[in-house]
Design a protein around this motif. Structure first.
Motif, PDB file in Angstrom:
ATOM      1  N   GLU A 149       0.835  -1.203   0.000  1.00 43.94           N
ATOM      2  CA  GLU A 149       0.000   0.000   0.000  1.00 43.94           C
ATOM      3  C   GLU A 149       0.868   1.250   0.000  1.00 43.94           C
ATOM      4  O   GLU A 149       0.529   2.244  -0.649  1.00 43.94           O
ATOM      5  N   LEU A 150       1.993   1.223   0.684  1.00 39.17           N
ATOM      6  CA  LEU A 150       2.884   2.378   0.693  1.00 39.17           C
ATOM      7  C   LEU A 150       3.445   2.660  -0.698  1.00 39.17           C
ATOM      8  O   LEU A 150       3.669   3.812  -1.067  1.00 39.17           O
ATOM      9  N   PHE A 151       3.664   1.625  -1.491  1.00 42.58           N
ATOM     10  CA  PHE A 151       4.193   1.809  -2.842  1.00 42.58           C
ATOM     11  C   PHE A 151       3.116   2.220  -3.836  1.00 42.58           C
ATOM     12  O   PHE A 151       3.398   2.935  -4.793  1.00 42.58           O
ATOM     13  N   THR A 152       1.887   1.751  -3.651  1.00 40.87           N
ATOM     14  CA  THR A 152       0.839   2.045  -4.626  1.00 40.87           C
ATOM     15  C   THR A 152      -0.014   3.249  -4.252  1.00 40.87           C
ATOM     16  O   THR A 152      -0.598   3.882  -5.122  1.00 40.87           O
ATOM     17  N   GLY A 153      -0.148   3.548  -2.968  1.00 45.21           N
ATOM     18  CA  GLY A 153      -0.934   4.701  -2.546  1.00 45.21           C
ATOM     19  C   GLY A 153      -2.432   4.462  -2.523  1.00 45.21           C
ATOM     20  O   GLY A 153      -3.200   5.402  -2.454  1.00 45.21           O
ATOM     21  N   THR A 154      -2.880   3.219  -2.576  1.00 40.66           N
ATOM     22  CA  THR A 154      -4.308   2.943  -2.519  1.00 40.66           C
ATOM     23  C   THR A 154      -4.679   2.474  -1.118  1.00 40.66           C
ATOM     24  O   THR A 154      -3.977   1.677  -0.515  1.00 40.66           O
ATOM     25  N   PHE A 155      -5.772   2.983  -0.602  1.00 36.81           N
ATOM     26  CA  PHE A 155      -6.198   2.604   0.735  1.00 36.81           C
ATOM     27  C   PHE A 155      -6.901   1.247   0.752  1.00 36.81           C
ATOM     28  O   PHE A 155      -7.107   0.674   1.814  1.00 36.81           O
ATOM     29  N   TYR A 156      -7.259   0.732  -0.407  1.00 36.54           N
ATOM     30  CA  TYR A 156      -7.961  -0.547  -0.442  1.00 36.54           C
ATOM     31  C   TYR A 156      -7.077  -1.677   0.067  1.00 36.54           C
ATOM     32  O   TYR A 156      -7.547  -2.581   0.751  1.00 36.54           O
ATOM     33  N   LEU A 157      -5.794  -1.653  -0.251  1.00 33.52           N
ATOM     34  CA  LEU A 157      -4.887  -2.672   0.286  1.00 33.52           C
ATOM     35  C   LEU A 157      -4.801  -2.578   1.806  1.00 33.52           C
ATOM     36  O   LEU A 157      -4.668  -3.594   2.489  1.00 33.52           O
ATOM     37  N   LEU A 158      -4.887  -1.376   2.318  1.00 34.28           N
ATOM     38  CA  LEU A 158      -4.869  -1.186   3.770  1.00 34.28           C
ATOM     39  C   LEU A 158      -6.112  -1.800   4.414  1.00 34.28           C
ATOM     40  O   LEU A 158      -6.030  -2.401   5.492  1.00 34.28           O
TER      41      LEU A 158
END
Length: 140
Positions: free
Chosen positions: A18-27
């Motif tokens: 998530e830190l690399f992609t910037g999407t909150f869905y992975l979080l």
């Protein structure tokens, strides 16, 4: 390695992704994996751990999707400075004829129209919208 450690390692991998992609869905999915780890700590069986992780991950994803953070702000591309770098630039208009003018901008002649609420007087204007080959301007 015990079950709860596996769940937490998987959650950690998703947090890093998530830190690399910037999407909150992975979080949100990582939160679900954390719930699977909690279920493993309480001694639940493998299928119950998986169901807990899936249920919490789906619920967290649904809540995020319905929130204001789950949907990007929609704006017209003709008015979006991130799409068109001319938005916000200055242009000098020497004279107006019925709310329209022709000006030299970036080495070419452009049609210029007054935006809503703009006053037709000679001077500098700010570009607020680009419609094809027309610049819609507002008073500076």
């Amino acid at each position: 390695m015990t079950d709860w450690m596996g769940w937490l390692v998987a959650a950690g991998v998703l947090v890093i992704a998530e830190l690399f992609t910037g999407t909150f869905y992975l979080l949100m999915i990582a939160i679900g994996l954390g719930a699977g780890a909690l279920a493993a700590l309480t001694g639940a069986s493998g299928p119950v751990q998986t169901l807990a992780a899936a249920a919490v991950g789906l619920a967290a994803t649904a809540v995020l999707h319905r929130s204001r953070f789950g949907k990007p702000a929609r704006s017209a591309p003709t008015r979006d400075r991130n799409v068109n770098l001319d938005i916000g630039q200055r242009v000098a208009v020497p004279a107006w004829q019925d709310g329209r003018a022709r000006v030299m901008y970036r080495g070419a002649l452009w049609d210029v129209e007054l935006g809503p609420g703009a006053q037709a007087e000679a001077g500098d204007y700010r570009i607020v919208e680009v419609l094809g080959n027309r610049l819609i301007v507002a008073n500076s």
